[in-house]
Write a protein that holds these residues in place. Sequence first.
Motif, PDB file in Angstrom:
ATOM      1  N   PHE A  23       0.850  -1.201   0.000  1.00 59.13           N
ATOM      2  CA  PHE A  23       0.000   0.000   0.000  1.00 59.13           C
ATOM      3  C   PHE A  23       0.889   1.256   0.000  1.00 59.13           C
ATOM      4  O   PHE A  23       0.835   2.073   0.924  1.00 59.13           O
ATOM      5  CB  PHE A  23      -0.930  -0.006   1.225  1.00 59.13           C
ATOM      6  CG  PHE A  23      -1.962  -1.097   1.183  1.00 59.13           C
ATOM      7  CD1 PHE A  23      -3.198  -0.866   0.591  1.00 59.13           C
ATOM      8  CD2 PHE A  23      -1.696  -2.350   1.703  1.00 59.13           C
ATOM      9  CE1 PHE A  23      -4.155  -1.867   0.537  1.00 59.13           C
ATOM     10  CE2 PHE A  23      -2.648  -3.360   1.652  1.00 59.13           C
ATOM     11  CZ  PHE A  23      -3.879  -3.122   1.062  1.00 59.13           C
ATOM     12  N   PHE A  26      -0.549   4.836   0.672  1.00 54.63           N
ATOM     13  CA  PHE A  26      -1.355   4.979   1.887  1.00 54.63           C
ATOM     14  C   PHE A  26      -0.452   5.402   3.045  1.00 54.63           C
ATOM     15  O   PHE A  26       0.739   5.097   3.061  1.00 54.63           O
ATOM     16  CB  PHE A  26      -2.021   3.644   2.257  1.00 54.63           C
ATOM     17  CG  PHE A  26      -3.249   3.309   1.461  1.00 54.63           C
ATOM     18  CD1 PHE A  26      -4.480   3.201   2.085  1.00 54.63           C
ATOM     19  CD2 PHE A  26      -3.185   3.083   0.095  1.00 54.63           C
ATOM     20  CE1 PHE A  26      -5.624   2.878   1.373  1.00 54.63           C
ATOM     21  CE2 PHE A  26      -4.322   2.762  -0.633  1.00 54.63           C
ATOM     22  CZ  PHE A  26      -5.539   2.665   0.003  1.00 54.63           C
ATOM     23  N   SER A  27      -1.037   6.062   4.031  1.00 53.41           N
ATOM     24  CA  SER A  27      -0.319   6.251   5.292  1.00 53.41           C
ATOM     25  C   SER A  27      -0.154   4.864   5.906  1.00 53.41           C
ATOM     26  O   SER A  27      -0.725   3.892   5.413  1.00 53.41           O
ATOM     27  CB  SER A  27      -1.112   7.170   6.213  1.00 53.41           C
ATOM     28  OG  SER A  27      -2.336   6.560   6.596  1.00 53.41           O
ATOM     29  N   THR A  46     -11.765   9.048   3.544  1.00 55.95           N
ATOM     30  CA  THR A  46     -10.828   8.359   2.666  1.00 55.95           C
ATOM     31  C   THR A  46     -10.923   6.852   2.914  1.00 55.95           C
ATOM     32  O   THR A  46     -11.479   6.419   3.919  1.00 55.95           O
ATOM     33  CB  THR A  46      -9.388   8.886   2.910  1.00 55.95           C
ATOM     34  OG1 THR A  46      -8.510   8.335   1.942  1.00 55.95           O
ATOM     35  CG2 THR A  46      -8.908   8.557   4.296  1.00 55.95           C
ATOM     36  N   GLU A  48      -9.629   3.061   3.835  1.00 54.11           N
ATOM     37  CA  GLU A  48      -8.753   2.556   4.894  1.00 54.11           C
ATOM     38  C   GLU A  48      -8.554   1.066   4.694  1.00 54.11           C
ATOM     39  O   GLU A  48      -9.462   0.352   4.282  1.00 54.11           O
ATOM     40  CB  GLU A  48      -9.387   2.803   6.268  1.00 54.11           C
ATOM     41  CG  GLU A  48      -8.572   2.291   7.434  1.00 54.11           C
ATOM     42  CD  GLU A  48      -9.238   2.520   8.788  1.00 54.11           C
ATOM     43  OE1 GLU A  48      -8.593   2.229   9.810  1.00 54.11           O
ATOM     44  OE2 GLU A  48     -10.397   2.979   8.834  1.00 54.11           O
ATOM     45  N   LYS A  75     -10.666  -4.095   3.642  1.00 52.95           N
ATOM     46  CA  LYS A  75     -10.648  -2.828   2.913  1.00 52.95           C
ATOM     47  C   LYS A  75     -11.939  -2.087   3.222  1.00 52.95           C
ATOM     48  O   LYS A  75     -13.031  -2.586   2.948  1.00 52.95           O
ATOM     49  CB  LYS A  75     -10.534  -3.078   1.419  1.00 52.95           C
ATOM     50  CG  LYS A  75      -9.205  -3.700   1.024  1.00 52.95           C
ATOM     51  CD  LYS A  75      -9.153  -3.938  -0.469  1.00 52.95           C
ATOM     52  CE  LYS A  75      -7.833  -4.508  -0.894  1.00 52.95           C
ATOM     53  NZ  LYS A  75      -7.801  -4.771  -2.341  1.00 52.95           N
ATOM     54  N   GLY A  97      -3.926   1.877   7.284  1.00 56.43           N
ATOM     55  CA  GLY A  97      -3.491   3.036   6.524  1.00 56.43           C
ATOM     56  C   GLY A  97      -4.672   3.679   5.832  1.00 56.43           C
ATOM     57  O   GLY A  97      -5.716   3.047   5.630  1.00 56.43           O
ATOM     58  N   TYR A  98      -4.478   4.942   5.463  1.00 59.60           N
ATOM     59  CA  TYR A  98      -5.514   5.706   4.770  1.00 59.60           C
ATOM     60  C   TYR A  98      -4.981   6.152   3.419  1.00 59.60           C
ATOM     61  O   TYR A  98      -3.835   6.566   3.301  1.00 59.60           O
ATOM     62  CB  TYR A  98      -5.905   6.946   5.588  1.00 59.60           C
ATOM     63  CG  TYR A  98      -6.400   6.613   6.965  1.00 59.60           C
ATOM     64  CD1 TYR A  98      -7.712   6.166   7.157  1.00 59.60           C
ATOM     65  CD2 TYR A  98      -5.581   6.733   8.067  1.00 59.60           C
ATOM     66  CE1 TYR A  98      -8.168   5.853   8.419  1.00 59.60           C
ATOM     67  CE2 TYR A  98      -6.035   6.429   9.335  1.00 59.60           C
ATOM     68  CZ  TYR A  98      -7.328   5.990   9.508  1.00 59.60           C
ATOM     69  OH  TYR A  98      -7.784   5.679  10.764  1.00 59.60           O
ATOM     70  N   GLY A  99      -5.837   6.071   2.407  1.00 58.55           N
ATOM     71  CA  GLY A  99      -5.471   6.473   1.057  1.00 58.55           C
ATOM     72  C   GLY A  99      -6.664   6.316   0.143  1.00 58.55           C
ATOM     73  O   GLY A  99      -7.809   6.450   0.584  1.00 58.55           O
ATOM     74  N   ARG A 100      -6.409   5.970  -1.101  1.00 62.99           N
ATOM     75  CA  ARG A 100      -7.473   5.738  -2.080  1.00 62.99           C
ATOM     76  C   ARG A 100      -7.262   4.411  -2.778  1.00 62.99           C
ATOM     77  O   ARG A 100      -6.188   4.160  -3.331  1.00 62.99           O
ATOM     78  CB  ARG A 100      -7.497   6.849  -3.125  1.00 62.99           C
ATOM     79  CG  ARG A 100      -7.962   8.178  -2.596  1.00 62.99           C
ATOM     80  CD  ARG A 100      -9.478   8.211  -2.464  1.00 62.99           C
ATOM     81  NE  ARG A 100      -9.894   9.464  -1.850  1.00 62.99           N
ATOM     82  CZ  ARG A 100     -10.881   9.568  -1.001  1.00 62.99           C
ATOM     83  NH1 ARG A 100     -11.593   8.527  -0.640  1.00 62.99           N
ATOM     84  NH2 ARG A 100     -11.213  10.739  -0.512  1.00 62.99           N
ATOM     85  N   HIS A 105      -5.638  -2.261  -5.845  1.00 59.79           N
ATOM     86  CA  HIS A 105      -6.247  -2.307  -4.514  1.00 59.79           C
ATOM     87  C   HIS A 105      -7.753  -2.541  -4.528  1.00 59.79           C
ATOM     88  O   HIS A 105      -8.398  -2.427  -3.501  1.00 59.79           O
ATOM     89  CB  HIS A 105      -5.928  -1.023  -3.739  1.00 59.79           C
ATOM     90  CG  HIS A 105      -4.464  -0.879  -3.463  1.00 59.79           C
ATOM     91  ND1 HIS A 105      -3.757  -1.762  -2.689  1.00 59.79           N
ATOM     92  CD2 HIS A 105      -3.567   0.027  -3.888  1.00 59.79           C
ATOM     93  CE1 HIS A 105      -2.505  -1.404  -2.636  1.00 59.79           C
ATOM     94  NE2 HIS A 105      -2.360  -0.321  -3.362  1.00 59.79           N
TER      95      HIS A 105
END
Length: 106
Positions: A23, A26-27, A46, A48, A75, A97-100, A105
Amino acid sequence: MIKVFQKGAYVPPVSENAVAADFPDFSFGVFRDPAGQVWADFIHDTDEFVVVAEGELEIEVAGEVAQCCPGDLVKIPAGASHSLRTSMNGGSVWYYGYGRFGGNHD
């Protein structure tokens, strides 16, 4: 459509570095929770991900519930209400983690 619960996505012991590498946009963080810890009714703007590294978690996403063990990936789409509950039998460690989501993914 995103597959929310992916049982056995990682082989235990779950490598923190492997999850972070999967990922990259992602954070990344680690939670170490005591037995019985509950994180209830969260909603984020967002996407996760959660990967269980140790222990057992009951994870609920938009009303769907799964018992998750080490290696399981969850997810959580942006805007979905979700809760995590660590088993009363012991603590848990999980990566998040956070992202898109998108591309590899989904």
